[in-house]
Design an enzyme around this catalytic site. Structure first.
Site, PDB file in Angstrom:
ATOM      1  N   GLN A  52     -10.134  -3.918  -3.270  1.00 53.30           N
ATOM      2  CA  GLN A  52     -11.438  -3.487  -2.781  1.00 53.30           C
ATOM      3  C   GLN A  52     -12.520  -3.795  -3.815  1.00 53.30           C
ATOM      4  OE1 GLN A  52     -12.251  -2.022   0.365  1.00 53.30           O
ATOM      5  NE2 GLN A  52     -14.236  -2.699  -0.412  1.00 53.30           N
ATOM      6  N   ARG A 110     -13.496  -8.830   1.824  1.00 49.80           N
ATOM      7  CA  ARG A 110     -12.069  -8.601   1.562  1.00 49.80           C
ATOM      8  C   ARG A 110     -11.267  -9.857   1.919  1.00 49.80           C
ATOM      9  NH1 ARG A 110     -10.007  -3.369   1.495  1.00 49.80           N
ATOM     10  NH2 ARG A 110      -8.098  -4.425   0.859  1.00 49.80           N
ATOM     11  N   HIS A 121      -7.477   0.858  -6.340  1.00 48.66           N
ATOM     12  CA  HIS A 121      -7.642  -0.021  -5.169  1.00 48.66           C
ATOM     13  C   HIS A 121      -8.315  -1.310  -5.650  1.00 48.66           C
ATOM     14  CE1 HIS A 121      -7.815  -1.287  -1.159  1.00 48.66           C
ATOM     15  NE2 HIS A 121      -8.710  -0.470  -0.648  1.00 48.66           N
ATOM     16  N   ARG A 123       0.888  -1.178   0.000  1.00 41.99           N
ATOM     17  CA  ARG A 123       0.000   0.000   0.000  1.00 41.99           C
ATOM     18  C   ARG A 123       0.918   1.218   0.000  1.00 41.99           C
ATOM     19  NH1 ARG A 123      -5.292   1.402   3.570  1.00 41.99           N
ATOM     20  NH2 ARG A 123      -6.136   0.084   1.922  1.00 41.99           N
ATOM     21  N   CYS A 137     -16.342   1.505   0.666  1.00 43.71           N
ATOM     22  CA  CYS A 137     -15.166   0.688   0.998  1.00 43.71           C
ATOM     23  C   CYS A 137     -14.752   0.829   2.459  1.00 43.71           C
ATOM     24  CB  CYS A 137     -14.009   1.027   0.071  1.00 43.71           C
ATOM     25  SG  CYS A 137     -13.356   2.696   0.283  1.00 43.71           S
ATOM     26  N   ASP A 139     -17.167   7.160  -1.557  1.00 39.92           N
ATOM     27  CA  ASP A 139     -15.949   7.012  -0.757  1.00 39.92           C
ATOM     28  C   ASP A 139     -15.689   8.371  -0.087  1.00 39.92           C
ATOM     29  OD1 ASP A 139     -13.543   6.082   0.284  1.00 39.92           O
ATOM     30  OD2 ASP A 139     -12.451   6.199  -1.603  1.00 39.92           O
TER      31      ASP A 139
HETATM   32  N1  NVA Z   1      -9.952   6.652  -1.217  1.00 39.99           N
HETATM   33  C1  NVA Z   1      -9.556   6.224   0.106  1.00 39.99           C
HETATM   34  C2  NVA Z   1      -9.735   4.748   0.240  1.00 39.99           C
HETATM   35  C3  NVA Z   1      -9.365   4.190   1.592  1.00 39.99           C
HETATM   36  C4  NVA Z   1      -9.550   2.718   1.676  1.00 39.99           C
HETATM   37  C5  NVA Z   1      -8.114   6.629   0.352  1.00 39.99           C
HETATM   38  O1  NVA Z   1      -7.296   6.501  -0.562  1.00 39.99           O
HETATM   39  O2  NVA Z   1      -7.816   7.086   1.463  1.00 39.99           O
HETATM   40  N1   CP Z   2     -11.221  -0.261   2.516  1.00 41.23           N
HETATM   41  C1   CP Z   2      -9.944  -0.306   2.946  1.00 41.23           C
HETATM   42  O1   CP Z   2      -9.001  -0.556   2.169  1.00 41.23           O
HETATM   43  O2   CP Z   2      -9.778  -0.087   4.276  1.00 41.23           O
HETATM   44  P1   CP Z   2      -8.426   0.108   5.064  1.00 41.23           P
HETATM   45  O3   CP Z   2      -7.870   1.457   4.704  1.00 41.23           O
HETATM   46  O4   CP Z   2      -8.823   0.005   6.515  1.00 41.23           O
HETATM   47  O5   CP Z   2      -7.453  -0.976   4.681  1.00 41.23           O
END
Ligand code: NVA
Ligand code: CP
Length: 306
Positions: free
Chosen positions: A134, A287, A131, A104, A259, A219
């Site tokens: 997800q 997930r 992502h 990540r 998500c 989101d």
């Molecule tokens: N769009 C959000 C998704 C988190 C799972 C982010 O990138 O923070």
């Molecule tokens: N939806 C998701 O990826 O959550 P986290 O940021 O908690 O991993």
């Protein structure tokens, strides 16, 4: 044989994607029955997190443990990556020690560079661009609840962010219609919009986007890394909250997905996310199941057990 990575939904053929989604359901049923299925003793998943996570970390760590293997959590704070060791070197070193990597990070180019030098499969656990894990869970959730997503209409309301980009890829790979309602200046990736041409409509009006939709999703307004834009974004996105009024435009049996983490009173009202059309808890649990199916697929060299 070329190492298979999962950096985007386009790394799978549509048929492979469907196989993984089917397999996710089988693995879910096995777990619900309490059956032990641990085909990968001794396999190790390395996980690099440059951003916070609850679901991604726990689902991968629990997932590989349930499959018989184990995970190592790595953060830039306590690895040499955080002190400037090149991604290419880290990829080559870790490839010699673990069987799978999950990353990540911020720039999508970093994970692409890692994958280029990795001899073990690399899984994208979120970048600023997309992502895909997800989306596997979102697809599994919609399909298990409604039987299939091909030909359906999905409304994306809010920020044209990494999740929105992944919905564009999913529309191509699963053949559904996507209506995106975003404020000016927050459009998703232009190339993906182009690639999804014929399956996507870009709108400004969230009510119009939701009309007769089978699925409404959104989101956060400020993704990780965008926190300093919070004030401006609160202002720009205020007409884009998914409310009961928006859900009323969709089909009566439409689902709501998010998500998570969610901000009630910002991108979604409490009434919607905690209401009867919401499936966010199934979505979060999925997930686990779908990423187990993905890891199995990659550990078996791009195959799913028959
Ligand atoms: N769009 C959000 C998704 C988190 C799972 C982010 O990138 O923070
Ligand atoms: N939806 C998701 O990826 O959550 P986290 O940021 O908690 O991993």
């Amino acid at each position: 044989m070329k190492t298979r990575h999962f950096l985007s939904l386009f790394d799978l053929t549509p048929a492979e994607l469907q196989q993984i989604l089917r397999r996710a359901n089988e693995l879910k049923i096995l777990r619900q029955r309490g059956e032990y299925y641990a085909p990968f003793p001794g396999k190790v998943l390395g996980m690099i997190f440059e951003k916070a996570s609850t679901r991604t970390r726990v689902s991968f760590e629990a997932g590989i443990a349930q499959l018989g293997g184990s995970a190592i959590f790595l953060s830039p704070r306590d690895t040499q990556l955080g002190r400037g060791e090149p991604v290419e070197d880290t990829a080559r070193v870790l490839s010699g020690m673990v069987d799978l990597m999950m990353i990540r990070t911020f720039a999508h180019a970093s994970i692409e560079r890692f994958a280029e030098y990795s001899t073990v499969p690399v899984i994208n656990g979120l970048t600023d661009y997309n992502h895909p894990c997800q989306l596997l869970a979102d697809l599994q959730t919609f399909i298990e609840q409604r039987g299939g997503i091909q030909g359906r209409t999905v409304a994306w309301i809010g920020d044209g962010n990494n999740m929105c980009n992944s919905y564009l890829s999913a529309a191509c790979q699963c053949d559904f219609q996507l209506r995106i309602a975003v404020p000016p200046g927050y459009e998703p990736d232009a190339e993906l919009l182009q690639r999804a041409a014929g399956r996507v409509v870009l709108l400004r009006d969230p009510l119009l986007a939701a009309r007769d939709a089978d699925l409404v999703t959104t989101d956060v307004w400020s993704s990780m890394g965008k926190e300093e834009q919070q004030q401006r974004r609160q202002r720009d996105f205020s007409p884009y909250q998914v409310t009961a009024e928006i859900m009323a435009q969709a089909k009566p049996d439409a689902l709501f997905l998010h998500c998570l983490p969610a901000h009630r009173g910002e991108e979604v009202s409490a009434e919607v996310i905690d209401g009867p059309q919401s499936r966010v808890w199934d979505q979060a649990e999925n997930r686990l199941h779908v990423q187990k199916a993905l890891m199995e697929f990659l550990l078996l060299g791009g195959n799913t057990p028959a």
